[in-house]
Enzyme design. Sequence first.
Site, short mmCIF file in Angstrom:
data_model
loop_
_atom_site.label_atom_id
_atom_site.label_comp_id
_atom_site.label_asym_id
_atom_site.label_seq_id
_atom_site.Cartn_x
_atom_site.Cartn_y
_atom_site.Cartn_z
CE LYS A 1 -4.09 7.44 14.46
NZ LYS A 1 -5.14 7.60 13.74
CG MET B 1 -0.88 7.95 5.81
SD MET B 1 -0.15 8.77 7.27
CE MET B 1 -0.27 7.35 8.64
N GLY C 1 -0.15 11.97 9.41
CA GLY C 1 -0.79 12.59 8.29
C GLY C 1 0.29 12.91 7.53
N GLY D 1 0.88 -1.14 -0.01
CA GLY D 1 0.14 0.26 0.13
C GLY D 1 0.92 1.22 -0.10
CG LEU D 2 3.80 1.66 -2.27
CD1 LEU D 2 4.57 1.50 -3.11
CD2 LEU D 2 4.67 1.93 -0.97
N GLY D 3 0.02 4.47 -0.90
CA GLY D 3 -0.67 5.60 -0.82
C GLY D 3 0.29 6.86 0.06
CB SER E 1 -1.06 10.06 15.08
OG SER E 1 -1.56 11.44 14.85
CD GLU F 1 -7.99 14.16 14.58
OE1 GLU F 1 -6.87 13.12 14.92
OE2 GLU F 1 -8.37 14.00 13.57
CE1 TYR F 2 -12.53 12.43 13.97
CE2 TYR F 2 -14.67 12.27 14.17
CZ TYR F 2 -13.74 12.01 13.63
OH TYR F 2 -13.77 11.26 12.45
CG HIS G 1 -4.65 10.39 18.49
ND1 HIS G 1 -4.95 10.58 17.28
CD2 HIS G 1 -3.40 11.31 18.96
CE1 HIS G 1 -4.35 11.44 16.83
NE2 HIS G 1 -3.48 11.96 17.58
#
Lengths: 326, 326, 326, 326
Positions: free
Chosen positions: C189, C11, C123, C7-9, C121, C196-197, C192
């Site tokens: 996470k 992230m 981004g 998976g090379l999105g 975490s 965050e929200y 977390h």
Amino acid sequence: MQLGMVGLGRMGANIVRRLLRHGHTCVAYDRNPEPGRQLAAEGAEMVSDLPALVATLKPPRVVWLMLPAGQITEAAIHALAGLLAPGDVIIDGGNTFWKDDIRRARELSEKSLHYVDVGTSGGVWGLERGYCMMIGGEKAVVDRLDPIFAALAPGRGEIPPTPGRAGRDPRAEQGYIHAGPSGAGHFVKMVHNGIEYGLMQAYAEGFEILKHADSAELPQEQRFDLDLADVAEVWRRGSVVSSWLLDLTAMALANDPKLDSFAGYVEDSGEGRWTINAAVEEAVPAIVLSAALYARFRSRQEASFADKMLSAMRKGFGGHQEPKKS
Amino acid sequence: MQLGMVGLGRMGANIVRRLLRHGHTCVAYDRNPEPGRQLAAEGAEMVSDLPALVATLKPPRVVWLMLPAGQITEAAIHALAGLLAPGDVIIDGGNTFWKDDIRRARELSEKSLHYVDVGTSGGVWGLERGYCMMIGGEKAVVDRLDPIFAALAPGRGEIPPTPGRAGRDPRAEQGYIHAGPSGAGHFVKMVHNGIEYGLMQAYAEGFEILKHADSAELPQEQRFDLDLADVAEVWRRGSVVSSWLLDLTAMALANDPKLDSFAGYVEDSGEGRWTINAAVEEAVPAIVLSAALYARFRSRQEASFADKMLSAMRKGFGGHQEPKKS
Amino acid sequence: MQLGMVGLGRMGANIVRRLLRHGHTCVAYDRNPEPGRQLAAEGAEMVSDLPALVATLKPPRVVWLMLPAGQITEAAIHALAGLLAPGDVIIDGGNTFWKDDIRRARELSEKSLHYVDVGTSGGVWGLERGYCMMIGGEKAVVDRLDPIFAALAPGRGEIPPTPGRAGRDPRAEQGYIHAGPSGAGHFVKMVHNGIEYGLMQAYAEGFEILKHADSAELPQEQRFDLDLADVAEVWRRGSVVSSWLLDLTAMALANDPKLDSFAGYVEDSGEGRWTINAAVEEAVPAIVLSAALYARFRSRQEASFADKMLSAMRKGFGGHQEPKKS
Amino acid sequence: MQLGMVGLGRMGANIVRRLLRHGHTCVAYDRNPEPGRQLAAEGAEMVSDLPALVATLKPPRVVWLMLPAGQITEAAIHALAGLLAPGDVIIDGGNTFWKDDIRRARELSEKSLHYVDVGTSGGVWGLERGYCMMIGGEKAVVDRLDPIFAALAPGRGEIPPTPGRAGRDPRAEQGYIHAGPSGAGHFVKMVHNGIEYGLMQAYAEGFEILKHADSAELPQEQRFDLDLADVAEVWRRGSVVSSWLLDLTAMALANDPKLDSFAGYVEDSGEGRWTINAAVEEAVPAIVLSAALYARFRSRQEASFADKMLSAMRKGFGGHQEPKKS
């Protein structure tokens, strides 16, 4: 009609009673023989185990379970599934999670057994007022059971009819509906309870504001010492907030104006939680229903860790030393 | 510049200290002579009453009040208004309600006195970190006082600059702003505190969920015994929730992992309440800020009347007898 | 160490990049060949399918999945489980539901495969700042992978150490923790993100109150026209509400002071929802975190059915005819 | 008894009508002559201005104001204060802020005028159902006006009496109470409306969850297409959530099952806001009542600035580009 009842707690026993009074026949079982003694005197046929129940009922059998939701109900269904014959019906009238209904209906259908989920509201008042029922399952089966539901339902009573309902399902006016396929009955009952939590919390907050209208936090000339029992009573007539919950509130306050007989510890049942889960699944912003549930959670905490966190942060940035709770 | 300080609590005394360290001159007064003794040794000139303060300061005078908001500050302003001369300035650095600022500025302007409201954040860390200041008042007056504000402010420090601020007011990067006319300083500070409540409650709820991850309400195989001190610490680096409040949380948990030194009783100050009032006046849906304030209210209640109401209703419709709180 | 990445999105690709820069070796696969071209130039070895990945890696293999949570990740794990050998490790670095981790670890252990869940975490900033990682799994396996985590983590950086941490796990100060057994990483996470929200909503509400301080609902003399970009900037220094989210807010407002480039439609991801479910399961009153989630739900509704219900009731009892939305 | 009425909107006119039907005498004034034409035909004596009203009434006079709260009512009271004679009574039956009542009563008492505040619930149904009234003021004056209140109140009707009320104020059972001194009437009415908001929102959220039970966010086999009109109807009988608001909901849904005639834009009146202010003043955690108010605020926003803030932050830390609202 003939109905088998499993579970003779207050709800189960009173459902049997109401059916007997309406001319139906009931065969009943509870692992505890006590509650059945009185019912037998009122006309129910008591049996001593599930095989006896199944043997006594005439096919196609109808067995209503009124047991604690979860493992106990699940086990009873499993046992009955091994005893019943194709075409028989199991009704779950307890507070079952609606996704369990969907699963069970699918599983039982493989044995040609029918499953009907009935969300039942009425509590201790059901025997007298009748039970409001929200029913899920196959149409033909629900229709076949109509005499049972009609007897248990409150009926139209003295409640004024809703204008504009001509042509709509007349059962709703009698106090029961076929809400949809399996699970729909308990789904609607679940949301009913979610709303119930919200309504209760709205009254509770309002009365707490009235109660603390004499708070020492207020200027002396702006304090009121209000009679909450009279306030609840007056709102029962002509106000926008009249309701059955308000009727019950007026009764409670008339007899115990400061509610000293309550400690402020409030339980919650699965339906309130499942309602929030449903809202989250549907992406519906159910803030009031959630807040109502959380207020109950909070009522059961002595000193919450969250509050200690707040004090720790306040001490960290401001040197604030919170007073200890007395 | 020369500044007169009234009120030598921790904030007032440290403001004097920071000004002295930056080469300013301070004349100070507190009705309690204790805190002034040390300040005198550090270079402040102590006086024994407000007339002496006014007599000692050179016109145009600048008097900073650092007193409890409300009647005490109001009385001091009233007294000073009778002593000061046209052109003098009163600064209120306390936690005053912004509508009081608007009224006072109007009243004082009738005597040609100037009024500046300074919302001051920094708490016990201000002496070392500097004070974040949100200032309201007339532009010419705020500009005249700039050396004071520049000395008190944190300065750019090691905090990376925000891209895209070219051409904007450089004071914001130093840690102080002229927010607008009278009241604007305390208004912005009020909302700052409202946000602070919300942020704190968000952390508090999250950590309570982490804390109860080992709750007996969960299936055994889904429980976690988490090290909250390590969680707080790890989030300080590279996570989205890093903040100064989290830094403080990490400190608190490192030293008292279960926060046993706190009782869970949380005070609130006026700003949190006024923020809600402002939201209501503006018709802004501030549910999180409100919930954060209410959580503090709730933390201070033993058994709430609202909760007793819920139990009374539950007993009414379902015969539920709630357990007593242990 | 050698790591296989699936998976090379953004992230996944940046994790590979950061590992390469720290001297690790990476074999990578994505069904889309595009993102791998640049990575190959930077030193990664690209393969064209999962069997090739497994064949290329030296045992005991370590394969990191950085894929959309849910079915895609599940299918990849299933495929890898058929290819890997006992002792190999699968790391899921995506946003997986923690109960799925518990199930998968149990399933994979039957094949003597190890499973590690890593809540990640960071981004778009992770390549530069490093990734904050919350790790769940067996101790020996997590310890073995330490070089990987140490390279990806932010490290202590210039963030001041927390006093009182002597003797505690030093990894937390580097920006990663071994939170507990399988699922614990994603659980932490998840919370977390729930926090965050809540933090984001607190800022959002506060800034909306500031924004509407010039509302026509207020008396003319009580209105303020505030510079929100300057307010966000000033709070970055010395205030209680400074945070990385505030830094980002200051950037956004500096470049688009009215946020006209946003429509006000806010997505949510699974973690926010699961956090609420966890709170409900644990009976923790998470009102702020819930309200923050619901605000996002609401942002995506044009006209809510709930609001129409309110209008219908208002018309019913008061004859109120609500205006149409323009 | 003879009553002067000022303000012949729907409420004022129907109050006059109900009094006439009960044998009372009414002198009425409205600056618009239209509504009075019909009332004159029904027996009211119409006058053309306040002096004429005062001149026509026999002392001690009773003047009921039914005007929009705020400046209009305030001006009318000021004008009447200059016309009335010692011993006369002004009744404010509108939606006045209770602190204004306290002030007015004090001011009017200096002229030996009496002031009575009457929170009046009943809306468009009051003429037929009667008005639920919460009254504040001096005991002797409220007692003197009893024939008026008794005529306007709903009376016991067919609503079952509350057990345990023996010895309590019988007026509550008739639908009116003397809540306390000046302001108490409007205070109780304010909280009534606050509760009303909460109840409405609880129903609204519950029905929205029912509505979206067929949401595409749910797995196909877990969707229900529920008949909301039938659900509302069935809950009217035997359920815990039966109420007058539910009756109205059932009517609305029977006639417009999708509520397409509503845009989802919901107004709020002062009482909902003042209830929150009162809760904040009393430190009562009124989260449900607040959330209900905020839902109305939110219903009137197209795209909230808060939501744009959230999108801006999401873009900042995650590169998320939110879709535009369609």
